[in-house]
Design a protein around this motif. Structure first.
Motif, PDB file in Angstrom:
ATOM      1  N   ARG A 120      77.909  16.347  37.487  1.00  0.00           N
ATOM      2  CA  ARG A 120      78.010  16.245  38.866  1.00  0.00           C
ATOM      3  C   ARG A 120      77.434  15.054  39.455  1.00  0.00           C
ATOM      4  NH1 ARG A 120      76.983  20.663  43.712  1.00  0.00           N
ATOM      5  NH2 ARG A 120      77.088  18.971  45.464  1.00  0.00           N
ATOM      6  N   ILE A 121      78.113  14.439  40.050  1.00  0.00           N
ATOM      7  CA  ILE A 121      77.725  12.977  40.434  1.00  0.00           C
ATOM      8  C   ILE A 121      77.691  12.837  42.079  1.00  0.00           C
ATOM      9  CG2 ILE A 121      78.529  11.690  38.651  1.00  0.00           C
ATOM     10  CD1 ILE A 121      80.974  10.792  40.154  1.00  0.00           C
ATOM     11  N   SER A 122      78.087  13.839  42.940  1.00  0.00           N
ATOM     12  CA  SER A 122      78.118  13.930  44.252  1.00  0.00           C
ATOM     13  C   SER A 122      76.833  14.307  44.723  1.00  0.00           C
ATOM     14  CB  SER A 122      79.027  14.868  44.757  1.00  0.00           C
ATOM     15  OG  SER A 122      79.174  15.964  44.383  1.00  0.00           O
ATOM     16  N   TYR A 130      83.373   1.972  38.860  1.00  0.00           N
ATOM     17  CA  TYR A 130      83.032   2.333  40.426  1.00  0.00           C
ATOM     18  C   TYR A 130      84.095   3.517  40.729  1.00  0.00           C
ATOM     19  CZ  TYR A 130      81.500  -2.605  40.856  1.00  0.00           C
ATOM     20  OH  TYR A 130      80.587  -3.639  40.899  1.00  0.00           O
ATOM     21  N   VAL A 131      83.165   4.425  41.121  1.00  0.00           N
ATOM     22  CA  VAL A 131      83.907   5.754  41.837  1.00  0.00           C
ATOM     23  C   VAL A 131      83.986   5.446  43.362  1.00  0.00           C
ATOM     24  CG1 VAL A 131      83.842   8.145  41.904  1.00  0.00           C
ATOM     25  CG2 VAL A 131      83.393   7.086  39.801  1.00  0.00           C
ATOM     26  N   ILE A 132      85.059   5.758  43.821  1.00  0.00           N
ATOM     27  CA  ILE A 132      85.561   5.821  45.356  1.00  0.00           C
ATOM     28  C   ILE A 132      85.506   7.368  45.808  1.00  0.00           C
ATOM     29  CG2 ILE A 132      87.085   5.181  47.115  1.00  0.00           C
ATOM     30  CD1 ILE A 132      85.588   2.929  46.056  1.00  0.00           C
ATOM     31  N   ALA A 133      85.190   7.712  47.017  1.00  0.00           N
ATOM     32  CA  ALA A 133      85.478   8.862  47.422  1.00  0.00           C
ATOM     33  C   ALA A 133      85.495   8.801  49.084  1.00  0.00           C
ATOM     34  CB  ALA A 133      84.228  10.048  47.045  1.00  0.00           C
ATOM     35  N   ILE A 153      78.918   4.080  38.370  1.00  0.00           N
ATOM     36  CA  ILE A 153      78.407   4.935  37.378  1.00  0.00           C
ATOM     37  C   ILE A 153      77.719   4.555  36.262  1.00  0.00           C
ATOM     38  CG2 ILE A 153      80.146   6.679  38.219  1.00  0.00           C
ATOM     39  CD1 ILE A 153      81.686   5.806  35.607  1.00  0.00           C
ATOM     40  N   SER A 154      77.626   3.119  35.911  1.00  0.00           N
ATOM     41  CA  SER A 154      76.875   2.598  34.757  1.00  0.00           C
ATOM     42  C   SER A 154      75.421   2.385  35.159  1.00  0.00           C
ATOM     43  CB  SER A 154      77.416   1.133  34.853  1.00  0.00           C
ATOM     44  OG  SER A 154      77.265   0.106  35.662  1.00  0.00           O
ATOM     45  N   LYS A 155      75.272   2.464  36.566  1.00  0.00           N
ATOM     46  CA  LYS A 155      73.743   2.493  36.844  1.00  0.00           C
ATOM     47  C   LYS A 155      72.981   3.993  37.307  1.00  0.00           C
ATOM     48  CE  LYS A 155      74.285  -2.144  38.831  1.00  0.00           C
ATOM     49  NZ  LYS A 155      74.423  -3.009  39.897  1.00  0.00           N
ATOM     50  N   ALA A 156      72.021   4.070  36.724  1.00  0.00           N
ATOM     51  CA  ALA A 156      71.119   5.270  37.216  1.00  0.00           C
ATOM     52  C   ALA A 156      69.823   5.065  37.813  1.00  0.00           C
ATOM     53  CB  ALA A 156      70.569   5.993  35.900  1.00  0.00           C
ATOM     54  N   PRO A 157      69.663   5.756  38.736  1.00  0.00           N
ATOM     55  CA  PRO A 157      70.232   7.060  39.209  1.00  0.00           C
ATOM     56  C   PRO A 157      71.472   6.528  40.100  1.00  0.00           C
ATOM     57  CG  PRO A 157      68.407   6.747  40.737  1.00  0.00           C
ATOM     58  CD  PRO A 157      68.226   5.721  39.636  1.00  0.00           C
ATOM     59  N   ILE A 158      72.598   7.374  39.973  1.00  0.00           N
ATOM     60  CA  ILE A 158      73.735   7.014  40.969  1.00  0.00           C
ATOM     61  C   ILE A 158      73.456   6.958  42.245  1.00  0.00           C
ATOM     62  CG2 ILE A 158      75.997   8.105  41.407  1.00  0.00           C
ATOM     63  CD1 ILE A 158      76.519   8.783  38.562  1.00  0.00           C
ATOM     64  N   ARG A 159      73.810   6.043  42.924  1.00  0.00           N
ATOM     65  CA  ARG A 159      73.696   5.855  44.545  1.00  0.00           C
ATOM     66  C   ARG A 159      74.914   5.576  45.057  1.00  0.00           C
ATOM     67  NH1 ARG A 159      68.092   5.763  45.268  1.00  0.00           N
ATOM     68  NH2 ARG A 159      66.871   5.002  43.488  1.00  0.00           N
TER      69      ARG A 159
END
Length: 244
Positions: free
Chosen positions: A102-104, A118-121, A139-145
């Motif tokens: 889950r990334i949201s 890149y994820v767009i929402a 999504i290639s970077k942690a944590p996801i921001r």
């Protein structure tokens, strides 16, 4: 809701020989499931990415794929006589690792699209459409921001009485969305250089409207502008080559 007999074209996304789509399926007991399927055109094999029972006011937005990554959203809707509130959960699935995440960060994000890393929402704030935003994460970077990239203040309110964002769509590496056009031109966002661009309107043919969306045949080919007839009939539109 009855099970769908077929899959709509807008429910299908593909990249590098892999196709993902949403389908409604009924089991032997008559239970209807929302199913996200992956089809590998090279191996000719299907696999199930997500499968949940259908429930009133629950839906899955069509999945989006790029490379080995798939994103989708499970959304729940609450309606009253005065308000419609939607809450969503966005998930990322890596085909190679067979890992679902889950990334949201909360329940405000829906309608995810993916391009490269890149994820767009679309972000609903308190269920108020006039406050909607479009957000992006890497999504290639942690944590996801998540970063806000489209918001009502981006536009000059002199050109419009109301701003409504909807249906973000990534095509040819460019983000377009319903509500991206005003009197002075069309706004788009490039995922190639993370910059905004404004396109002056072309002189429209008689009888055509400014209902315009961008699209391309694949994520790397030509980008087109499509202008629809005023009655929004899908079969009536003019088309212009924009970028190569």
């Amino acid at each position: 809701m009855k099970a769908k007999a077929s899959v709509m074209w807008r429910d299908i996304f593909a990249h590098n020989g892999k196709v993902v789509y949403l389908n409604y399926e009924k089991d032997r007991k008559g239970i209807i499931y929302l199913v996200i399927k992956l089809f590998d055109m090279k191996t000719k094999k299907y696999s199930i990415i997500e499968k949940i029972p259908e429930k009133e006011n629950r839906l899955i937005y069509p999945p989006s794929i790029y490379g080995d990554n798939i994103v989708w959203c499970i959304s729940n809707i609450e309606e009253t006589h005065t308000m419609r509130i939607e809450s969503g959960e966005i998930y990322l699935y890596n085909i190679e690792k067979k890992k679902k995440t889950r990334i949201s960060p909360n329940n405000e994000l829906v309608i995810p699209r993916i391009y490269k890393n890149y994820v767009i929402a679309l972000r609903h704030i308190n269920g108020i459409s006039s406050q909607d935003q479009i957000v992006l994460c890497d999504i290639s970077k942690a944590p996801i921001r998540w970063k806000i990239i489209v918001y009502p203040e981006l536009y000059s309110m002199k050109n419009s009485n109301m701003i409504t964002f909807a249906d973000p769509y990534v095509s040819g590496g460019y983000l377009s969305w319903y509500g991206n056009y005003l009197k002075d031109g069309i706004y788009i966002f490039s995922l190639k250089d993370l910059k905004y661009y404004k396109i002056p309107y072309l002189k429209l043919q008689k009888g055509y409207s400014n209902y315009i969306m961008l699209y391309s045949e694949t994520p790397s080919t030509n980008l087109f502008i499509r202008s629809y007839f005023k009655d929004n009939t899908n079969g009536k539109y003019s088309e212009y080559l924009f970028l190569k």
